[in-house]
Design a protein around this motif. Structure first.
Motif, short mmCIF file in Angstrom:
data_model
loop_
_atom_site.label_atom_id
_atom_site.label_comp_id
_atom_site.label_asym_id
_atom_site.label_seq_id
_atom_site.Cartn_x
_atom_site.Cartn_y
_atom_site.Cartn_z
N LYS A 231 0.91 -1.22 -0.07
CA LYS A 231 0.12 -0.12 -0.05
C LYS A 231 0.94 1.25 -0.04
O LYS A 231 1.62 1.29 0.91
CB LYS A 231 -1.00 0.14 1.10
CG LYS A 231 -2.19 -0.79 1.02
CD LYS A 231 -3.19 -0.94 2.18
CE LYS A 231 -4.28 -1.97 1.92
NZ LYS A 231 -4.50 -2.82 2.98
N ARG A 234 4.14 3.31 -5.51
CA ARG A 234 3.97 3.70 -6.87
C ARG A 234 4.76 2.82 -7.76
O ARG A 234 5.95 3.11 -7.65
CB ARG A 234 4.06 5.30 -6.87
CG ARG A 234 3.03 5.89 -6.00
CD ARG A 234 3.50 7.31 -5.60
NE ARG A 234 4.72 7.13 -4.92
CZ ARG A 234 5.82 8.34 -5.04
NH1 ARG A 234 5.18 9.35 -5.37
NH2 ARG A 234 6.92 8.12 -4.32
N GLN A 258 1.92 -6.37 -13.53
CA GLN A 258 1.11 -5.34 -12.99
C GLN A 258 -0.15 -5.93 -12.10
O GLN A 258 -0.36 -5.28 -11.00
CB GLN A 258 0.46 -4.74 -14.00
CG GLN A 258 -0.69 -3.62 -13.59
CD GLN A 258 -0.93 -2.68 -14.79
OE1 GLN A 258 -0.38 -2.74 -16.03
NE2 GLN A 258 -2.13 -1.58 -14.52
N ALA A 259 -0.78 -6.84 -12.22
CA ALA A 259 -1.89 -7.57 -11.71
C ALA A 259 -1.31 -7.84 -10.05
O ALA A 259 -1.77 -7.70 -9.10
CB ALA A 259 -2.38 -8.76 -12.31
N PHE A 261 1.12 -6.67 -8.46
CA PHE A 261 1.55 -5.49 -7.72
C PHE A 261 0.26 -4.91 -7.11
O PHE A 261 0.05 -4.61 -6.06
CB PHE A 261 2.15 -4.39 -8.51
CG PHE A 261 3.63 -4.46 -8.71
CD1 PHE A 261 4.35 -4.29 -7.53
CD2 PHE A 261 4.35 -5.07 -9.58
CE1 PHE A 261 5.65 -4.34 -7.24
CE2 PHE A 261 5.87 -5.04 -9.62
CZ PHE A 261 6.41 -4.63 -8.45
N GLU A 262 -0.64 -4.84 -8.01
CA GLU A 262 -2.21 -4.26 -7.61
C GLU A 262 -2.66 -5.33 -6.38
O GLU A 262 -3.28 -4.55 -5.56
CB GLU A 262 -3.05 -4.31 -9.03
CG GLU A 262 -2.81 -2.97 -9.77
CD GLU A 262 -3.31 -2.87 -11.14
OE1 GLU A 262 -3.87 -3.89 -11.35
OE2 GLU A 262 -3.12 -1.70 -11.54
N GLN A 263 -2.55 -6.55 -6.76
CA GLN A 263 -3.16 -7.47 -5.77
C GLN A 263 -2.44 -7.16 -4.38
O GLN A 263 -3.07 -7.45 -3.23
CB GLN A 263 -2.78 -8.64 -6.33
CG GLN A 263 -3.61 -10.01 -5.46
CD GLN A 263 -3.03 -11.42 -6.05
OE1 GLN A 263 -2.43 -11.43 -7.34
NE2 GLN A 263 -3.23 -12.39 -5.20
N ALA A 266 -0.45 -2.17 -4.51
CA ALA A 266 0.55 -1.04 -5.12
C ALA A 266 -0.46 -0.41 -6.02
O ALA A 266 -1.33 -0.82 -6.51
CB ALA A 266 1.72 -1.63 -5.87
N GLU A 267 0.03 0.78 -6.41
CA GLU A 267 -0.75 1.62 -7.13
C GLU A 267 0.24 1.59 -8.50
O GLU A 267 1.43 2.21 -8.57
CB GLU A 267 -0.86 2.89 -6.72
CG GLU A 267 -1.50 4.03 -7.92
CD GLU A 267 -1.11 5.61 -7.52
OE1 GLU A 267 -1.72 6.34 -8.03
OE2 GLU A 267 -0.60 5.79 -6.37
N VAL A 268 -0.28 1.13 -9.59
CA VAL A 268 0.64 1.02 -10.74
C VAL A 268 0.14 2.06 -12.07
O VAL A 268 -1.04 2.17 -12.31
CB VAL A 268 0.38 -0.39 -11.73
CG1 VAL A 268 1.24 -0.90 -12.83
CG2 VAL A 268 0.73 -1.40 -10.44
#
Lengths: 428, 428
Positions: A231, A234, A258-259, A261-263, A266-268
């Motif tokens: 969390k 970036r 990317q998926a 990281f978002e899981q 993180a903010e991609v």
């Protein structure tokens, strides 16, 4: 012993609890070498005997105690020959002293297993190594043997160098973690230079934890712990150069990362780096050729007739490069290092980018293109290949994550957390 | 031949016009070595035979044709032994290949005269060399033999390395020009590292023209011409650190240099660099010890008992330096490189500063203090010692001028014009 899930920490715990003996991993790796080496051809030379280990060592104080290690054949050792990837036209039976890295590894308890195959002077002319996932394909280079040896479990840890893309690319092609720390992190004493302002020692493992453990052992940095979640982190997506086409496999690998990281929270975000960053790819070629022409002056004088065509081209290109053009490249590098530091302080924590254009190419007469690594290497930033995906042909496809210079610990903390999220285990 | 006024260009002209033979300077230097070496002790080894010269060479295309050169005994050669300043506890009868520098010099027609005395691994423990102006005083170090050999006319050109103050300080103490180019200008392939992010190859001559000629020969930069005058050139005076007392001799040398600059039309202004620049002196010590502990890991493991006290202290200090402290020093360096670039673009063209705290100290058990060079070396900027003054005791006292990174040509253009103004000929 030596199952693919064993990390250095697992082994250390087994040692402490009396479930393993210090040479167990060595013997398991030796057996694996017997099994896989005939096909993979990762080794230029193997240790002539079991290395000595201190018997009364405090295991906890030696993080690499009993860990078998491969080192690229451009790194000096007293006990093994060195060929610098020349296939024998230049050869020494052993150096007077070990390279600094070798001594530092031994002081951490590591066992040097052997010398891994390098391309010729760590440039493009391939050695004998084959991709462990498909022997008709290149393992990448120049640290070909190190990547292949780790991918096949012949050793859990191997060292290479990167001047253009010589760690990240073979790591991507072979499906392992490959880490190029910030330029200058480890001493290159006893390592043959190709282009001294670019050459960076780094290492390959099958586990992110082992990348981190090795970093702490060699730099004496504190233990690197995974972040609890990502969390607030970036992640900017930007491959360099942008104008070279990525294969769908790499696009998919970037999407997978990317998926993930978002899981992890993180903010991609897409990151737009301007044309000055694009120019770094050409500047890297200029710096590399100019410096290689200097570094390899004696080798060229004595062995030009035996050198591979690509290496001769590189040296001749360097000799024809004006000092003015070299300075232009050096100044652009400084300028963009400053600009990128700004990007890292204001816009993103790390960058997610392609490690290579695609999966390992077919054929053993070339090692693939380092184009997606050149700019990052020139900038001296730490880069880590994450072996997260597979191509439609079933070959490994990695992506790299990148932080600002000397932000290695932060990069590894993020990577360690990310890999906890990943269900895909690295290719074996 | 070999009178102290002869420059490389003079010799080249004599060769072209048939007034000199290619080996003339070599023989003159050999005679001078016979005369001065018993007292000065600048050489660790001399070439076992006359080096070969191409007979049909186009002299104009080889700027260093027939020029005898000394090289510091931490630089590899195939034909001469190397001791790395250890006085023999570590010794090799010769390397497999020449250091890149040696091959590049030979390709420019230079004749390698021999290996000059270095302190132990280019750190503090002195070799046998004495100051040519007073044998009871140190020549400075670590490039002791190179500075002394040039000062006595035993060679017109000699190479050394600077990690803290190992070129500028001995040049000042021995009364010769000493040039440390921008970090990274010449390849350190085949040069034993002490601290790789600081180690810089440079050279000593008796004439500014020869500093320039050598720069062009080795980098392939165009010929460096003197500026017509120094009108519009802004010279900032600032020695680092400011809180260490300079001797009156050095104050006088700075005043002399200032007068000369003003006579040439330059504007000399006091420059105030803030406390962050002062902190670089300590950061340099941190970087040097941390990196030396890595680079010399194998030497320390095998020869700690034979090493000089100072070297052991340096390595132990480095081993006790935390990664965090090292990073702090590296980050401060980057930050101040940017800040200084701003100073050079907005306020001054070059900086005039003390080369050392005073004249060469009495005694041969130490080589003086590099404190006035540490910050500049850490910043990677080009530094040139100008042998402009004498102490009240009649010893040479130099000052250094400094430009921004990669502004070497500009620095040398200014220096070349300045020396035209100077009536004082360098000490002999």
């Amino acid at each position: 012993m030596n199952d693919s899930n064993m990390t250095i920490a697992t082994f250390q715990a087994a040692l402490k609890e009396g479930r393993a003996e210090p040479y167990d991993w060595w013997h398991a790796c030796a057996a694996q070498i017997q099994k896989r080496e005939p096909e993979v051809q990762a080794w230029e030379a193997l240790a002539p005997r079991l290395p000595a280990l201190l018997s009364d060592v405090d295991v906890a104080s030696k993080p690499l105690y009993g860990v078998p290690v491969g080192i690229k054949d451009i790194i000096d050792t007293t006990s093994m020959p060195i060929t610098w990837g020349t296939r024998g036209y230049l050869r020494s039976s052993g150096s007077q002293l070990n390279a600094a890295l070798v001594t530092l590894l031994e002081q951490q308890g590591a066992l040097i297993m052997g010398k891994t195959v390098s391309t010729e002077f760590a440039y493009f002319t391939p050695g004998k190594t084959r991709n462990p996932h498909d022997p008709t394909r290149t393992p990448g280079g120049s640290s070909s043997g190190s990547a292949a040896a780790v991918a096949t479990g012949m050793v859990p840890l191997a060292f290479g160098t990167q001047t253009a893309g010589s760690i990240i690319r073979p790591a991507s092609y072979c499906g392992v973690f490959g880490f190029k720390p910030t330029f200058g992190t480890l001493s290159c004493d006893g390592v043959k230079p190709l282009a001294a302002s670019l050459d960076t020692l780094g290492w390959f493992t099958r586990h992110i934890d082992d990348i981190c453990m090795t970093f702490s052992a060699l730099t004496q940095a504190p233990t690197i712990r995974a972040l609890d979640n990502l969390k607030g982190v970036r992640v900017g997506i930007h491959s360099l150069p942008v104008d070279e086409p990525l294969t769908p496999d790499v696009e998919q690998a970037l999407a997978n990362a990317q998926a993930l990281f978002e899981q992890a929270g993180a903010e991609v975000v897409p990151l737009n780096l301007d044309a000055r960053y694009e120019a770094l790819v050409e500047h890297q070629k200029v710096v590399m050729s100019y410096e290689a022409a200097q570094s390899l002056a004696s080798e060229y004088k004595n062995y030009a007739a035996k050198m591979g065509v690509k290496l001769v081209e590189l040296i001749q290109q360097g000799r024809n490069t004006s000092f003015h053009r070299y300075l232009e490249a050096k100044r652009a590098t400084s300028e963009m290092q400053q600009a990128l530091a700004q990007v890292f302080s204001e816009q993103v924590d790390i960058i997610l980018a392609a490690s290579a254009q695609g999966e390992a190419p077919k054929g053993l007469d070339a090692t693939g293109d380092p184009i997606y690594c050149r700019a990052w290497t020139l900038l001296g930033v730490p880069c880590l290949n994450l072996p997260l995906s597979q191509s439609s042909a079933g070959m490994p496809v990695g992506v790299q994550i990148i932080a600002d210079r000397w932000q290695d610990v932060k990069l590894l903390q993020i990577a360690r957390m990310l890999m906890k999220m990943s269900s895909s285990s690295p290719a074996q």
